[in-house]
Each structure stands twice: as C-alpha cells, then as structure tokens.
Write a protein that holds these residues in place. Sequence first.
Motif, mmCIF file in Angstrom:
data_model
loop_
_atom_site.group_PDB
_atom_site.id
_atom_site.type_symbol
_atom_site.label_atom_id
_atom_site.label_comp_id
_atom_site.label_asym_id
_atom_site.label_seq_id
_atom_site.Cartn_x
_atom_site.Cartn_y
_atom_site.Cartn_z
ATOM 1 N N SER A 125 68.061 51.489 -0.186
ATOM 2 C CA SER A 125 68.880 50.336 -0.572
ATOM 3 C C SER A 125 67.995 49.252 -1.186
ATOM 4 C CB SER A 125 69.611 49.766 0.637
ATOM 5 O OG SER A 125 68.696 49.149 1.528
ATOM 6 N N GLY A 126 68.652 48.294 -1.850
ATOM 7 C CA GLY A 126 67.911 47.189 -2.441
ATOM 8 C C GLY A 126 67.174 46.379 -1.385
ATOM 9 N N THR A 127 67.788 46.234 -0.198
ATOM 10 C CA THR A 127 67.145 45.489 0.878
ATOM 11 C C THR A 127 65.892 46.207 1.373
ATOM 12 O OG1 THR A 127 69.311 44.657 1.569
ATOM 13 C CG2 THR A 127 67.502 44.447 3.141
ATOM 14 N N GLY A 168 67.584 40.512 -1.815
ATOM 15 C CA GLY A 168 68.030 41.881 -1.565
ATOM 16 C C GLY A 168 69.347 41.915 -0.802
ATOM 17 N N LEU A 169 69.471 41.078 0.226
ATOM 18 C CA LEU A 169 70.716 41.014 1.005
ATOM 19 C C LEU A 169 71.869 40.503 0.147
ATOM 20 C CD1 LEU A 169 69.307 39.533 4.343
ATOM 21 C CD2 LEU A 169 70.201 41.851 3.996
ATOM 22 N N LEU A 170 71.591 39.498 -0.686
ATOM 23 C CA LEU A 170 72.632 38.936 -1.543
ATOM 24 C C LEU A 170 73.159 39.978 -2.521
ATOM 25 C CD1 LEU A 170 74.243 36.490 -2.647
ATOM 26 C CD2 LEU A 170 72.294 36.018 -4.152
ATOM 27 N N LEU A 171 72.245 40.685 -3.195
ATOM 28 C CA LEU A 171 72.664 41.694 -4.166
ATOM 29 C C LEU A 171 73.413 42.840 -3.489
ATOM 30 C CD1 LEU A 171 69.489 41.890 -6.461
ATOM 31 C CD2 LEU A 171 71.591 40.611 -6.870
ATOM 32 N N ASP A 172 72.922 43.273 -2.334
ATOM 33 C CA ASP A 172 73.573 44.383 -1.621
ATOM 34 C C ASP A 172 74.966 44.004 -1.128
ATOM 35 O OD1 ASP A 172 71.426 46.004 -2.042
ATOM 36 O OD2 ASP A 172 70.583 45.820 -0.020
ATOM 37 N N SER A 173 75.209 42.710 -0.903
ATOM 38 C CA SER A 173 76.516 42.277 -0.401
ATOM 39 C C SER A 173 77.622 42.432 -1.443
ATOM 40 C CB SER A 173 76.443 40.812 0.067
ATOM 41 O OG SER A 173 76.269 39.932 -1.037
ATOM 42 N N PHE A 174 77.228 42.660 -2.699
ATOM 43 C CA PHE A 174 78.215 42.792 -3.770
ATOM 44 C C PHE A 174 78.526 44.250 -4.114
ATOM 45 C CE2 PHE A 174 76.934 38.424 -4.317
ATOM 46 C CZ PHE A 174 78.074 37.785 -4.770
ATOM 47 N N THR A 199 76.984 53.113 -0.978
ATOM 48 C CA THR A 199 76.639 53.277 -2.392
ATOM 49 C C THR A 199 75.255 53.876 -2.570
ATOM 50 O OG1 THR A 199 78.003 51.354 -2.928
ATOM 51 C CG2 THR A 199 76.422 52.053 -4.590
ATOM 52 N N PHE A 200 74.346 53.566 -1.648
ATOM 53 C CA PHE A 200 72.949 53.965 -1.816
ATOM 54 C C PHE A 200 72.697 55.420 -1.429
ATOM 55 C CE2 PHE A 200 73.115 49.425 -0.851
ATOM 56 C CZ PHE A 200 72.544 48.926 -2.015
ATOM 57 N N ALA A 201 73.713 56.106 -0.949
ATOM 58 C CA ALA A 201 73.529 57.500 -0.534
ATOM 59 C C ALA A 201 73.659 58.478 -1.699
ATOM 60 C CB ALA A 201 74.552 57.858 0.549
ATOM 61 N N GLY A 202 73.965 57.967 -2.888
ATOM 62 C CA GLY A 202 74.212 58.851 -4.025
ATOM 63 C C GLY A 202 72.970 59.346 -4.720
ATOM 64 N N GLY A 203 71.790 58.863 -4.359
ATOM 65 C CA GLY A 203 70.565 59.325 -4.995
ATOM 66 C C GLY A 203 70.428 58.877 -6.431
ATOM 67 N N LYS A 204 71.000 57.725 -6.766
ATOM 68 C CA LYS A 204 70.874 57.200 -8.126
ATOM 69 C C LYS A 204 70.746 55.692 -8.071
ATOM 70 C CE LYS A 204 75.901 56.980 -8.798
ATOM 71 N NZ LYS A 204 77.046 57.418 -9.646
ATOM 72 N N ALA A 205 70.307 55.110 -9.197
ATOM 73 C CA ALA A 205 70.123 53.661 -9.258
ATOM 74 C C ALA A 205 71.470 52.950 -9.142
ATOM 75 C CB ALA A 205 69.428 53.275 -10.558
ATOM 76 N N VAL A 206 71.498 51.859 -8.377
ATOM 77 C CA VAL A 206 72.727 51.085 -8.163
ATOM 78 C C VAL A 206 72.786 49.952 -9.174
ATOM 79 C CG1 VAL A 206 73.989 49.627 -6.542
ATOM 80 C CG2 VAL A 206 72.788 51.661 -5.721
ATOM 81 N N ALA A 237 77.722 41.432 -12.366
ATOM 82 C CA ALA A 237 77.325 40.141 -12.935
ATOM 83 C C ALA A 237 77.524 39.009 -11.929
ATOM 84 C CB ALA A 237 78.135 39.871 -14.206
ATOM 85 N N LYS A 238 78.579 39.119 -11.111
ATOM 86 C CA LYS A 238 78.865 38.067 -10.130
ATOM 87 C C LYS A 238 77.712 37.890 -9.151
ATOM 88 C CE LYS A 238 82.427 36.586 -6.858
ATOM 89 N NZ LYS A 238 83.715 36.951 -6.186
ATOM 90 N N ALA A 239 77.034 38.981 -8.817
ATOM 91 C CA ALA A 239 75.913 38.906 -7.884
ATOM 92 C C ALA A 239 74.786 38.063 -8.472
ATOM 93 C CB ALA A 239 75.408 40.309 -7.562
ATOM 94 N N TYR A 240 74.456 38.320 -9.723
ATOM 95 C CA TYR A 240 73.365 37.583 -10.362
ATOM 96 C C TYR A 240 73.758 36.138 -10.657
ATOM 97 C CZ TYR A 240 71.042 42.087 -10.958
ATOM 98 O OH TYR A 240 70.425 43.290 -10.727
ATOM 99 N N ALA A 241 75.026 35.903 -10.996
ATOM 100 C CA ALA A 241 75.481 34.530 -11.230
ATOM 101 C C ALA A 241 75.390 33.710 -9.939
ATOM 102 C CB ALA A 241 76.919 34.539 -11.752
ATOM 103 N N THR A 242 75.757 34.321 -8.826
ATOM 104 C CA THR A 242 75.644 33.636 -7.535
ATOM 105 C C THR A 242 74.193 33.305 -7.224
ATOM 106 O OG1 THR A 242 77.587 34.843 -6.715
ATOM 107 C CG2 THR A 242 76.152 33.805 -5.075
ATOM 108 N N LEU A 243 73.301 34.244 -7.513
ATOM 109 C CA LEU A 243 71.881 34.048 -7.250
ATOM 110 C C LEU A 243 71.336 32.836 -8.001
ATOM 111 C CD1 LEU A 243 69.048 34.843 -6.271
ATOM 112 C CD2 LEU A 243 68.969 36.510 -8.150
ATOM 113 N N PHE A 244 71.572 32.774 -9.302
ATOM 114 C CA PHE A 244 71.009 31.673 -10.085
ATOM 115 C C PHE A 244 71.775 30.373 -9.875
ATOM 116 C CE2 PHE A 244 69.125 35.284 -12.307
ATOM 117 C CZ PHE A 244 67.814 34.834 -12.430
#
Length: 438
Positions: free
Chosen positions: A50-52, A374-380, A385-392, A396-403
Amino acid sequence: MSSFFTDIWNRKAALFVFIPMIFFYASSYFQRTVIPGTVFNDLQVDYALSGTMIAGMGSAYICVYAFCQLIIGILADKYGGIRVITWAGIILCIGALGFPLVCGNTIYHLILMYFMRVLCGIGSSGMFLSILREIDHLFGRKNFSVLFGIMYFVGYGGGMCGTLPFAMLKTHYHWNHILIAAGLITVVLYLLFLFMKRNVEQVPIRPVPFSFRPILYLLKNPYSWLLMFNCSVGFSCYFVIQTVFGMKFLLDFANLSERAASATIFALTLISMTALLTGGILTRLMKNRRKPLIVVSCSITLFSSILMLVSILFRLPPLCFAAAYCLFALASGTSITLTMLIQELNSKDSMTQAAGLLNMSGYMTVAIFSILIGLLLDSFVEPGTFAGGKAVIYPAKAYATLFGLLLIPTTASFLIACFLPETKGHYVRKGYSSANVQ
C-alpha cells in the motif's frame, strides 16, 4: 576566488580526503531519494504494498536520520567528523547493500526492508554534520561557506542520480539489480575514504562529557523554534515531492510517461543544487544579510502551493505542475542561509549542534509528512485495492486536498519569516561572541 583555489590546493591531503567524503555523502543522498520515490510503483507492482507501507519506508529512514542529528552533532564536536564517518559508514554500507537483497512480498521481507532502511538512516545521519565539522577543521572558517555549498551541490547530485538516470537504467535492468550496484559503489567510496583519511591529522578528542545541555540552550531561544518551523515547512515541501509522491503524482494525474516524470524530478533536483551552490554567494553580495533570502524563499513556497492547488482544480497543463515543482526546489535553496542564521542567533560554541537541530527538525517533519500523506492518499481509494498487484491511481480529489491543507503551514511560514531578525553575519545573542561569520 584565486586565493581560495590556491589555499585549497596547498592543502592537498585535506582535499583528497574531502573528495571521497562528499561523494560518500552523495551516495547516502541517493538512498534517500530513490526509495521510495522513484521505485514507488515498482514496489506496488512487485510486492502489492500500500501507499502507506511504501511511504513508511521513507519515514523509517528519515525519522531515524532526524533523531540522530542531535547525537551526531555532539559526537562530531567531541570526536571529530572523520571518526564519526568511519563508524557511521559501516552501517550505511550494510543498509544500502542489504535493502535490495532482502526485498520480498511477505511480512518477514517487509520487516527486513524496514530494518535496512533504518540502518541507512543511522549511517547517513553521520555524514552531513561530520563533514561540516571537518570543513572547518581542514580548510578553516574563511573557506567554510564555499565548501559548504560544494558539499551540498555534490550531495544533491547523488539524489539527482536517483531520478531520471535511475529511471533510464530501469529500461535496461531490473530496479533491484541497479540498487545492488549502487550499494557496491557505496562500499567502494567508503573504502576510498578509509584509505585517504590516513594522510590527514584528525582533531584531538575533546575531554568533555557527552551532554545534551547545548541542545537545551538552543531550545530556550524562541528564534530557534521559528527557524526550525520555517526550515521544516520549506524543506519538507521540496523533499517529500522529490522522494515520496512527486513522481507518483505526475504519473497519476498529469499522465506523464515515467521518463518524463523522472526528468521533472531530475530538473527540480538540479535547480535545488544550483540554488544551494549560489545561496552563500548571494548572501555575501547582500553584505551578509540573511533575512531577504528567507522571506523570498517562504513567499515562493506559498505561491507554489497555490499554483499546485489551482492547477489541479482547473486541470491545467502538465507544464504548470512542473513549474510549481521547480519553484519548490528553488525555495529549498536557502538551507545554507537558515543554517547560518540559527548559528548566529545562538552561541558560537553551539554551531554544530545548531545546524544539527535545524537539520533534525526538517527531516523529522519529512518523516511525519510522509506517513500523513500516505494515509491521506490511501483514504481516497477502496479497501482491498492494493491486493491487485498493480500500481494504484489516486484521484484528483486526493491531491487537491493535500495541497489545500498545505496552504496552512506555508502561509504561517511566510508570516514568521517577515518577523525574523537580521544578523548581517554576526552572533547577536547577548553574552556571546559577535565574531563575523564568513
């Protein structure tokens, strides 16, 4: 400058140990840049992390690195930088070479990966302050600022190698094999340092007890806290973008290719290197004024945060994101100025500890920011999702919230900078030397 080159050349033994020292420092900077930033997606694809979890690898390194700055500052003053690098270098070599050798997709492997990152953090923590101590010892205070800038430039060059050059190598070789080769290079640089250090006279060990009293003295000064906050905000914005999610964002949201995204991170690293190299020169041209550069830097960081948020909300072209990234890097170039200012606002006898405290605050904030981001991005994203063996792909809402949230500390940092005192290269705290800082 001719007298500078003449003076340096007359100290050949010192020069020949300084060169492997700064390249060894560059190898440690490579380690903090490439993991997890450049291999973020590789770790997700190969090990379904996961991202976290991945951000935690960066935090494991940075948190240990930050805490150790307090200890290394005291050890470098007591035992000298060369002795500290000698022991820290062994730990760095084990961590750098060990990480790619223990990678895997089980809990056992994950624990070992975190452990190797911790070792890298401990070993790398002995580089920066120890080299600063040795610059002053080997070359004198009059050459300090120029060699400080050179050290930063070379060190950030190591970080730059972990961006575009690493991504280009990944098209021909497996990322794990490249990390093994980088670990071997780290070992070679360490052995070269051991060979060259025999030709220089080390500082005598100071017969003083190991004590945190100088740190407590620094913490009693309110200006130390203000500078630590400013350093933490500006440096964290740049460093987290460079090493954690900056490339990931360009791949997810800006839809850039991996090579184009790596080139952008490469560019912002190059800009930061150049800013660091010229920062000391600019302060000299401004008659050793520190405050103007700091105010400008904080205003650029605030503007960059606004530009990122606006670019995300209105889906502006990728060039806007690249410009904001580069502005964050430009603002980070005042690290030398901030280091000088916190020294001058405290005692001359606490120079190394002051630099260590400032360095610690910046990296500790990076460690905390990495986990929170990492927690913020994963919350969206949806659970599982991370069990698929591919990049997540984060929305856009996650990154907008971050900045959007980032506007709070960057605005506070700018306001604080406006009220910092000017030292003009002198120690100003009552009761201590007002000797001029070169």
